[in-house]
Design an enzyme around this catalytic site. Structure first.
Site, PDB file in Angstrom:
ATOM      1  N   ASP A  44      41.746 108.927  26.247  1.00 30.58           N
ATOM      2  CA  ASP A  44      42.790 108.586  25.275  1.00 30.58           C
ATOM      3  C   ASP A  44      44.180 108.457  25.904  1.00 30.58           C
ATOM      4  OD1 ASP A  44      40.989 108.464  23.136  1.00 30.58           O
ATOM      5  OD2 ASP A  44      41.091 110.617  22.822  1.00 30.58           O
TER       6      ASP A  44
ATOM      7  N   LEU B 142      34.434 106.112  29.680  1.00 27.41           N
ATOM      8  CA  LEU B 142      34.008 105.111  30.657  1.00 27.41           C
ATOM      9  C   LEU B 142      34.716 105.329  31.991  1.00 27.41           C
ATOM     10  CD1 LEU B 142      34.083 102.015  28.290  1.00 27.41           C
ATOM     11  CD2 LEU B 142      32.029 103.085  29.254  1.00 27.41           C
TER      12      LEU B 142
ATOM     13  N   ASN C  69      41.352 100.824  23.450  1.00 26.17           N
ATOM     14  CA  ASN C  69      40.802 101.940  22.675  1.00 26.17           C
ATOM     15  C   ASN C  69      41.735 102.277  21.512  1.00 26.17           C
ATOM     16  OD1 ASN C  69      39.090 104.322  22.179  1.00 26.17           O
ATOM     17  ND2 ASN C  69      40.822 105.507  22.933  1.00 26.17           N
TER      18      ASN C  69
ATOM     19  N   SER D 250      33.904 101.876  10.670  1.00 26.43           N
ATOM     20  CA  SER D 250      34.827 101.314   9.670  1.00 26.43           C
ATOM     21  C   SER D 250      35.863 100.404  10.343  1.00 26.43           C
ATOM     22  CB  SER D 250      35.518 102.416   8.865  1.00 26.43           C
ATOM     23  OG  SER D 250      36.378 103.168   9.672  1.00 26.43           O
ATOM     24  N   ASN D 251      36.195 100.696  11.586  1.00 25.85           N
ATOM     25  CA  ASN D 251      37.137  99.819  12.302  1.00 25.85           C
ATOM     26  C   ASN D 251      36.483  98.500  12.699  1.00 25.85           C
ATOM     27  OD1 ASN D 251      39.851 101.256  12.716  1.00 25.85           O
ATOM     28  ND2 ASN D 251      38.312 102.852  13.087  1.00 25.85           N
TER      29      ASN D 251
ATOM     30  N   MET E 272      32.065 107.317  21.685  1.00 23.38           N
ATOM     31  CA  MET E 272      32.137 108.694  22.171  1.00 23.38           C
ATOM     32  C   MET E 272      31.537 108.833  23.577  1.00 23.38           C
ATOM     33  SD  MET E 272      33.635 109.822  19.602  1.00 23.38           S
ATOM     34  CE  MET E 272      33.621 111.609  19.639  1.00 23.38           C
TER      35      MET E 272
ATOM     36  N   HIS F  20      43.039 105.304  19.236  1.00 18.69           N
ATOM     37  CA  HIS F  20      43.154 106.768  19.251  1.00 18.69           C
ATOM     38  C   HIS F  20      43.847 107.219  17.966  1.00 18.69           C
ATOM     39  CE1 HIS F  20      43.708 110.816  20.525  1.00 18.69           C
ATOM     40  NE2 HIS F  20      45.018 110.710  20.682  1.00 18.69           N
TER      41      HIS F  20
ATOM     42  N   GLU G  63      44.725 102.900  10.902  1.00 16.78           N
ATOM     43  CA  GLU G  63      43.926 102.411  12.048  1.00 16.78           C
ATOM     44  C   GLU G  63      43.416 101.001  11.794  1.00 16.78           C
ATOM     45  OE1 GLU G  63      41.641 105.953  14.334  1.00 16.78           O
ATOM     46  OE2 GLU G  63      40.727 105.296  12.480  1.00 16.78           O
TER      47      GLU G  63
HETATM   48  C1  GRF Z   1      38.458 106.545  14.480  1.00 14.42           C
HETATM   49  O1  GRF Z   1      39.245 107.513  13.855  1.00 14.42           O
HETATM   50  C2  GRF Z   1      38.884 106.348  15.905  1.00 14.42           C
HETATM   51  O2  GRF Z   1      40.260 106.404  16.092  1.00 14.42           O
HETATM   52  C3  GRF Z   1      38.225 107.529  16.559  1.00 14.42           C
HETATM   53  O3  GRF Z   1      36.950 107.585  15.957  1.00 14.42           O
HETATM   54  C4  GRF Z   1      37.033 107.069  14.634  1.00 14.42           C
HETATM   55  C5  GRF Z   1      36.023 105.984  14.466  1.00 14.42           C
HETATM   56  O4  GRF Z   1      35.908 105.569  13.139  1.00 14.42           O
HETATM   57  N1  GRF Z   1      38.237 107.408  17.989  1.00 14.42           N
HETATM   58  P1  GRF Z   1      34.960 104.368  12.739  1.00 14.42           P
HETATM   59  O5  GRF Z   1      33.612 104.587  13.432  1.00 14.42           O
HETATM   60  O6  GRF Z   1      35.603 103.073  13.177  1.00 14.42           O
HETATM   61  O7  GRF Z   1      34.823 104.441  11.251  1.00 14.42           O
END
Ligand code: GRF
Length: 182
Positions: free
Chosen positions: A142, A86, A100, A8-9, A83, A102, A171
């Site tokens: 993180d 690195l 990143n 989603s990001n 996930m 978080h 986010e």
């Molecule tokens: C987000 O909450 C990010 O902060 C965390 O994993 C989630 C990823 O969401 N590390 P998406 O895959 O961008 O929807």
């Protein structure tokens, strides 16, 4: 952009008109890969399993991944829901270029399930609010110099899903802001 899941990001950056050269995933089923394909962005599926099956290390994986990514000479590498931690075998190839997202305040709830852990901590009375951070990446999970951060309120009658939705909304805004700044 590196993703392992929903993406989603990634979608937020696409919708904001950011130019994304490549989307990398270590998970084949990551919906982020489908989002990239829909947006016409090249993708790279790069799994760890062949390395572990051959007895190779994560550093071997990181080194090869860095080699693949360096071909496009990225200005910025954005990890959002990536996930995999690195190591310097990757990070040293892209100094100051890896950031990143978080889903908590700087230093709070590093690692998996940060939103859920913040929700439980609120219920235990340990915290009154949570947040979102975008930071430069260092080998520690993180952690690293903060680029932008924002507070996310937790409301008394929030379900975990309510809080997750609020965190994700912030986010999406904060990540776009950080990428624009950089
Ligand atoms: C987000 O909450 C990010 O902060 C965390 O994993 C989630 C990823 O969401 N590390 P998406 O895959 O961008 O929807």
């Amino acid at each position: 952009m590196f993703v392992s899941g929903n993406g989603s990001n990634l979608q937020a950056l696409i919708d904001a008109g950011m130019s994304i050269a490549l989307v990398v995933s270590n998970r084949k089923s990551a919906y982020g890969l489908a989002r990239a394909q829909t947006a016409g962005i090249p993708t790279l599926y790069f799994p760890l399993k062949p390395y572990s099956d051959r007895g190779q290390s994560r550093e071997d994986y990181d080194r090869d991944l860095a080699r693949e990514v360096s071909v496009i000479q990225p200005d910025l590498i954005v990890l959002a829901g990536w996930m995999h931690v690195l190591s310097t075998a990757f990070l040293n190839q892209f100094p100051n270029k890896v950031i990143n997202l978080h889903p908590a305040l700087p230093g709070a709830f590093p690692g998996m399930n940060a939103i859920e852990r913040a929700y439980r901590a609120y219920q235990d009375g340990t915290i009154t609010h949570t947040g979102v951070t975008v930071h430069h990446v260092v080998p520690e999970v993180d952690a690293g110099p903060v680029i932008v951060q924002d507070v996310v309120p937790i409301l008394m009658d929030d379900t975990l899903e309510d809080l997750e939705a609020r965190v994700h909304e912030i986010e999406h805004r904060l990540l776009v802001k950080a990428v624009q700044m950089l």
